[in-house]
Design a protein around this motif. Structure first.
Motif, PDB file in Angstrom:
ATOM      1  N   ALA A  42       8.203 -25.345 -25.554  1.00  0.00           N
ATOM      2  CA  ALA A  42       8.434 -23.964 -25.990  1.00  0.00           C
ATOM      3  C   ALA A  42       7.207 -23.099 -25.734  1.00  0.00           C
ATOM      4  CB  ALA A  42       8.797 -23.947 -27.463  1.00  0.00           C
ATOM      5  N   LEU A  43       6.032 -23.650 -25.946  1.00  0.00           N
ATOM      6  CA  LEU A  43       4.803 -22.900 -25.699  1.00  0.00           C
ATOM      7  C   LEU A  43       4.629 -22.592 -24.219  1.00  0.00           C
ATOM      8  CD1 LEU A  43       2.256 -21.808 -27.116  1.00  0.00           C
ATOM      9  CD2 LEU A  43       1.159 -23.957 -26.573  1.00  0.00           C
ATOM     10  N   VAL A  44       4.913 -23.559 -23.367  1.00  0.00           N
ATOM     11  CA  VAL A  44       4.780 -23.340 -21.919  1.00  0.00           C
ATOM     12  C   VAL A  44       5.801 -22.316 -21.447  1.00  0.00           C
ATOM     13  CG1 VAL A  44       5.045 -24.448 -19.673  1.00  0.00           C
ATOM     14  CG2 VAL A  44       3.739 -25.584 -21.470  1.00  0.00           C
ATOM     15  N   VAL A  45       7.043 -22.433 -21.913  1.00  0.00           N
ATOM     16  CA  VAL A  45       8.081 -21.484 -21.505  1.00  0.00           C
ATOM     17  C   VAL A  45       7.727 -20.085 -22.002  1.00  0.00           C
ATOM     18  CG1 VAL A  45      10.505 -20.850 -21.856  1.00  0.00           C
ATOM     19  CG2 VAL A  45       9.897 -23.202 -21.305  1.00  0.00           C
ATOM     20  N   VAL A  49       7.194 -16.790 -19.646  1.00  0.00           N
ATOM     21  CA  VAL A  49       7.960 -15.557 -19.861  1.00  0.00           C
ATOM     22  C   VAL A  49       7.029 -14.371 -20.079  1.00  0.00           C
ATOM     23  CG1 VAL A  49       9.523 -14.409 -21.481  1.00  0.00           C
ATOM     24  CG2 VAL A  49      10.036 -16.717 -20.696  1.00  0.00           C
ATOM     25  N   LEU A  50       5.996 -14.545 -20.886  1.00  0.00           N
ATOM     26  CA  LEU A  50       5.057 -13.444 -21.123  1.00  0.00           C
ATOM     27  C   LEU A  50       4.302 -13.063 -19.850  1.00  0.00           C
ATOM     28  CD1 LEU A  50       3.636 -14.332 -24.639  1.00  0.00           C
ATOM     29  CD2 LEU A  50       5.202 -12.490 -24.036  1.00  0.00           C
ATOM     30  N   THR A  51       3.960 -14.055 -19.039  1.00  0.00           N
ATOM     31  CA  THR A  51       3.289 -13.762 -17.771  1.00  0.00           C
ATOM     32  C   THR A  51       4.205 -13.002 -16.835  1.00  0.00           C
ATOM     33  OG1 THR A  51       1.977 -15.764 -18.042  1.00  0.00           O
ATOM     34  CG2 THR A  51       2.047 -14.810 -15.844  1.00  0.00           C
ATOM     35  N   ALA A  52       5.487 -13.390 -16.801  1.00  0.00           N
ATOM     36  CA  ALA A  52       6.451 -12.690 -15.947  1.00  0.00           C
ATOM     37  C   ALA A  52       6.640 -11.251 -16.422  1.00  0.00           C
ATOM     38  CB  ALA A  52       7.782 -13.434 -15.957  1.00  0.00           C
ATOM     39  N   LEU A  54       4.422  -9.418 -18.005  1.00  0.00           N
ATOM     40  CA  LEU A  54       3.201  -8.693 -17.653  1.00  0.00           C
ATOM     41  C   LEU A  54       3.197  -8.324 -16.172  1.00  0.00           C
ATOM     42  CD1 LEU A  54       0.410  -7.665 -18.539  1.00  0.00           C
ATOM     43  CD2 LEU A  54      -0.488  -9.906 -17.953  1.00  0.00           C
ATOM     44  N   ALA A  55       3.637  -9.245 -15.327  1.00  0.00           N
ATOM     45  CA  ALA A  55       3.706  -8.959 -13.889  1.00  0.00           C
ATOM     46  C   ALA A  55       4.727  -7.868 -13.617  1.00  0.00           C
ATOM     47  CB  ALA A  55       4.056 -10.233 -13.131  1.00  0.00           C
ATOM     48  N   ALA A  56       5.864  -7.886 -14.325  1.00  0.00           N
ATOM     49  CA  ALA A  56       6.880  -6.851 -14.123  1.00  0.00           C
ATOM     50  C   ALA A  56       6.352  -5.486 -14.534  1.00  0.00           C
ATOM     51  CB  ALA A  56       8.138  -7.207 -14.921  1.00  0.00           C
ATOM     52  N   VAL A  57       5.615  -5.427 -15.622  1.00  0.00           N
ATOM     53  CA  VAL A  57       5.039  -4.148 -16.058  1.00  0.00           C
ATOM     54  C   VAL A  57       4.017  -3.655 -15.039  1.00  0.00           C
ATOM     55  CG1 VAL A  57       3.556  -3.094 -17.820  1.00  0.00           C
ATOM     56  CG2 VAL A  57       5.497  -4.504 -18.507  1.00  0.00           C
ATOM     57  N   ALA A  58       3.227  -4.547 -14.489  1.00  0.00           N
ATOM     58  CA  ALA A  58       2.220  -4.147 -13.498  1.00  0.00           C
ATOM     59  C   ALA A  58       2.887  -3.622 -12.228  1.00  0.00           C
ATOM     60  CB  ALA A  58       1.310  -5.323 -13.183  1.00  0.00           C
TER      61      ALA A  58
END
Length: 81
Positions: A42-45, A49-52, A54-58
């Motif tokens: 769950a932590l890895v997923v 998800v949070l990294t994705a 952040l990339a979408a916002v950038a």
């Protein structure tokens, strides 16, 4: 410590033995933890998800900035004509 006894030795044997002033500190360890594999997954997923996100916002911010520059350029050309 073994000292041989010689009758003609004028030096008396030591009255006490040397004890260390600071005993070695006791190492304390943490209690054993049981880590659930589901929690790790769950932590890895969640991190992915949070990294994705952040990339979408950038990417969105960059595309909005490029669109603003293009629109500004088009409006300047339109006003000059």
């Amino acid at each position: 410590m073994f000292l041989p006894k010689y009758p003609d030795n004028p030096t008396p044997p030591p009255a006490h033995t040397h004890a260390p002033a600071d005993p070695a500190p006791v190492r304390r360890s943490l209690p054993p933890l049981s880590i659930d594999h589901r929690a790790v997954i769950a932590l890895v997923v969640g991190g992915v998800v949070l990294t994705a996100l952040l990339a979408a916002v950038a990417v969105t911010a960059i595309s909005v900035a490029v669109a603003a520059v293009v629109l500004r350029s088009m409006l300047r050309d339109h006003h000059r004509r």
